[in-house]
Scaffold this active site. Structure first.
Site, PDB file in Angstrom:
ATOM      1  N   HIS A 183      23.958  53.790  -0.292  1.00  0.00           N
ATOM      2  CA  HIS A 183      25.216  53.926  -1.043  1.00  0.00           C
ATOM      3  C   HIS A 183      25.138  55.135  -1.966  1.00  0.00           C
ATOM      4  O   HIS A 183      24.130  55.341  -2.634  1.00  0.00           O
ATOM      5  CB  HIS A 183      25.470  52.677  -1.887  1.00  0.00           C
ATOM      6  CG  HIS A 183      25.991  51.525  -1.097  1.00  0.00           C
ATOM      7  ND1 HIS A 183      26.980  50.700  -1.548  1.00  0.00           N
ATOM      8  CD2 HIS A 183      25.665  51.081   0.135  1.00  0.00           C
ATOM      9  CE1 HIS A 183      27.244  49.786  -0.625  1.00  0.00           C
ATOM     10  NE2 HIS A 183      26.448  49.992   0.396  1.00  0.00           N
TER      11      HIS A 183
ATOM     12  N   TYR B 136      32.402  46.660  -9.371  1.00  0.00           N
ATOM     13  CA  TYR B 136      32.161  45.883 -10.593  1.00  0.00           C
ATOM     14  C   TYR B 136      33.498  45.803 -11.323  1.00  0.00           C
ATOM     15  O   TYR B 136      33.995  46.814 -11.819  1.00  0.00           O
ATOM     16  CB  TYR B 136      31.134  46.586 -11.486  1.00  0.00           C
ATOM     17  CG  TYR B 136      29.704  46.529 -10.977  1.00  0.00           C
ATOM     18  CD1 TYR B 136      29.233  47.425 -10.022  1.00  0.00           C
ATOM     19  CD2 TYR B 136      28.806  45.588 -11.488  1.00  0.00           C
ATOM     20  CE1 TYR B 136      27.917  47.369  -9.579  1.00  0.00           C
ATOM     21  CE2 TYR B 136      27.483  45.532 -11.050  1.00  0.00           C
ATOM     22  CZ  TYR B 136      27.052  46.417 -10.097  1.00  0.00           C
ATOM     23  OH  TYR B 136      25.743  46.371  -9.656  1.00  0.00           O
TER      24      TYR B 136
ATOM     25  N   PRO C  72      21.649  39.856 -14.171  1.00  0.00           N
ATOM     26  CA  PRO C  72      21.706  40.551 -12.877  1.00  0.00           C
ATOM     27  C   PRO C  72      22.657  41.756 -12.827  1.00  0.00           C
ATOM     28  O   PRO C  72      22.603  42.517 -11.859  1.00  0.00           O
ATOM     29  CB  PRO C  72      22.171  39.466 -11.910  1.00  0.00           C
ATOM     30  CG  PRO C  72      22.857  38.450 -12.752  1.00  0.00           C
ATOM     31  CD  PRO C  72      22.187  38.485 -14.086  1.00  0.00           C
TER      32      PRO C  72
ATOM     33  N   LYS D 134      18.454  45.031 -11.587  1.00  0.00           N
ATOM     34  CA  LYS D 134      17.134  45.590 -11.902  1.00  0.00           C
ATOM     35  C   LYS D 134      15.942  44.663 -11.649  1.00  0.00           C
ATOM     36  O   LYS D 134      14.804  45.131 -11.567  1.00  0.00           O
ATOM     37  CB  LYS D 134      17.086  45.985 -13.391  1.00  0.00           C
ATOM     38  CG  LYS D 134      17.945  47.189 -13.722  1.00  0.00           C
ATOM     39  CD  LYS D 134      17.314  48.463 -13.168  1.00  0.00           C
ATOM     40  CE  LYS D 134      18.272  49.607 -13.140  1.00  0.00           C
ATOM     41  NZ  LYS D 134      18.424  50.264 -11.860  1.00  0.00           N
TER      42      LYS D 134
ATOM     43  N   TYR E  79      21.067  53.377 -12.976  1.00  0.00           N
ATOM     44  CA  TYR E  79      21.391  52.520 -11.842  1.00  0.00           C
ATOM     45  C   TYR E  79      20.533  52.863 -10.620  1.00  0.00           C
ATOM     46  O   TYR E  79      19.988  51.964  -9.962  1.00  0.00           O
ATOM     47  CB  TYR E  79      22.887  52.630 -11.505  1.00  0.00           C
ATOM     48  CG  TYR E  79      23.384  51.510 -10.636  1.00  0.00           C
ATOM     49  CD1 TYR E  79      23.754  50.294 -11.192  1.00  0.00           C
ATOM     50  CD2 TYR E  79      23.468  51.665  -9.258  1.00  0.00           C
ATOM     51  CE1 TYR E  79      24.197  49.254 -10.382  1.00  0.00           C
ATOM     52  CE2 TYR E  79      23.909  50.629  -8.456  1.00  0.00           C
ATOM     53  CZ  TYR E  79      24.270  49.422  -9.022  1.00  0.00           C
ATOM     54  OH  TYR E  79      24.701  48.391  -8.227  1.00  0.00           O
TER      55      TYR E  79
END
Ligand code: FAD
Ligand code: DHB
Length: 391
Positions: A72, A201, A293, A297, A385
């Site tokens: 991604h 998100y 979550p 990580k 990220y």
């Protein structure tokens, strides 16, 4: 039985540690209280950081990941009825890979067994002994109920948050940092194609929702729910209504419904113990720390811990030097606290409290808009990220 490293727990941490040690010619034995089938089916993490993928490739574990994993290049923040893409690869030059944790676990178990490793499944009553001396031991009951003992040079406690390793250390030796969030996640695995190529998100007034996936045919979805909720309060119809409402957008978007294959409720907490070591017992992964979550990580931290630990054990066991075992905890905790902060940041930016103070909500929207519109802010999110480089 005698081995160099006794490992408690066959999750990502314990299995990968055993593999890394084997590459260095170090012998280990793994004890796991669940069955092989259970650990291979346990659905959990989905996002592998860039350094995690590179490590798995370097140590010969990425053949299927490279074939089936989904690289991604961005993620979407959805708020105010609009999408705001964070271009991970444009901003950092790196990618994340969506590949289920249980697929990594399957690959690891297959590789370990092929190399002749000893993984004892379905053991019980695991206890660690004499960890402050030079000859620590682990006792347990094997799957037939017979009491067994392993003598080792060191013990790795890779048995997750609910394991026995951390509680076997005297309270006076550990400092605990614990923060419980007023949210939980309801996660579902759905047999239907993802509605978007990238993760979404979503911050919605009804609560947070996350759209992820496992394969082109399987979607993974999460809803923020109340921590006191139970699964029987969430019928399929209620789950879908809530998902549709929270992913609604000004424009075209619809989730693809399909049969729910699996569901889970997960509380959200931040938890760290310091140090991650007591004598010859070393904690790694969830046994030492938990992150909420939202930042994806947890598994990645477990991978980093055991990379650092494998180097420390190699130095100790092959040249008798203790520098790296002495610095193990501090080295790992630096990355752990960075991930704690990032996960806290993502969680607080995206979740809605029921009793949301309007002031907090304004701050949250301001932070989302800033992150979506400033290259500096987006880059900060993106580099955390995709994962800061491993040492
Ligand atoms: P575990 O996976 O918990 O493994 C510990 C093992 O020890 C288990 O197999 C357990 O059965 C065994 N064990 C326990 N007690 C004993 C005992 N007494 N004796 C012997 N064996 C024992 N992380 C990410 O990086 N990215 C994500 O996208 C992500 N998403 C997540 C989503 C959800 C809903 C959840 C719940 C977690 C998520 N995580 C994510 C976190 C990730 O799953 C964990 O951090 C990861 O499993 C930690 O690996 P571990 O090996 O340390 O512990
Ligand atoms: C997934 C889980 C996460 O916690 C996250 O932040 C992103 C994706 C997943 O299971 O796919």
């Amino acid at each position: 039985m005698r081995t160099q490293v006794a490992i408690v727990g066959a999750g990502p941490a314990g299995l990968l540690l055993s593999h890394l040690l084997w590459l260095d010619g170090i012998d280990s034995v793994i004890l796991e209280n669940r069955s092989r089938d259970y650990v291979e089916r346990r659905v959990r993490a989905g996002v592998c950081e860039d350094p995690t993928v590179k490590l798995l490739r370097d140590v010969g574990l990425a053949e299927r990941l490279d074939r089936e994993g989904l690289p991604h290049h961005g993620i979407v923040l959805r708020f105010d009825g609009e999408d705001h893409r964070i271009a991970l690869t444009d901003l950092t030059g790196r990618t994340i890979t969506v590949y289920g944790q249980q697929e990594i676990v399957k690959d690891l178990i297959a590789a370990r067994l092929k190399a002749g490793a000893q993984i004892h499944f379905e053991v019980s009553d695991v206890e660690v002994h004499d960890v402050t001396g030079d000859r620590p031991r682990v006792t347990y009951k094997d799957s037939a109920g017979a009491v067994q003992e392993i003598q080792a040079d060191v013990i790795a406690g890779c048995d997750g948050f609910h394991g026995i390793s951390r509680p076997s250390i005297p309270d006076s030796e550990l400092t605990v940092y614990d923060h419980v969030y007023p949210f939980a996640w309801l996660g579902v695995l759905v047999k239907a194609p993802p509605a978007n190529d990238e993760l979404i998100y979503a911050n919605h007034e009804r609560g947070f929702a996350l759209h992820s996936m496992r394969t082109p045919e399987v979607t993974r979805l999460y809803l923020q729910v109340d921590p006191s909720d139970s699964l029987d309060q969430w019928s399929d119809a209620r789950i879908w209504d809530e998902l549709h409402a929270r992913f609604a957008i000004d424009g075209d978007f619809s989730l693809h419904e399909g049969p729910i294959l699996e569901r889970l409720l997960s509380p959200m907490r931040s938890f760290v113990v310091e140090p991650m070591r007591y004598g010859r017992l070393f904690l790694a992964g969830d046994s030492a720390h938990i992150v909420p979550p939202t930042g994806a990580k947890g598994m990645n931290l477990a991978v980093h811990d055991v990379l650092v630990l494998s180097r420390a054990f190699k130095e100790l066991l092959q040249s008798g030097r203790t520098d790296l075992v002495e610095s193990y905890s501090d080295t790992c905790l630096r990355r752990v606290w960075r991930a704690e902060h990032f996960s806290y940041f993502m969680t607080s930016m995206l979740h809605r409290a029921h009793d949301a103070d309007p002031f907090q909500h304004r701050l949250q929207l301001s932070q989302l808009r800033y992150t979506a519109s400033s290259t500096a802010a987006a880059t900060s999110l993106a580099e955390n990220y995709v994962g800061l480089p491993f040492p």
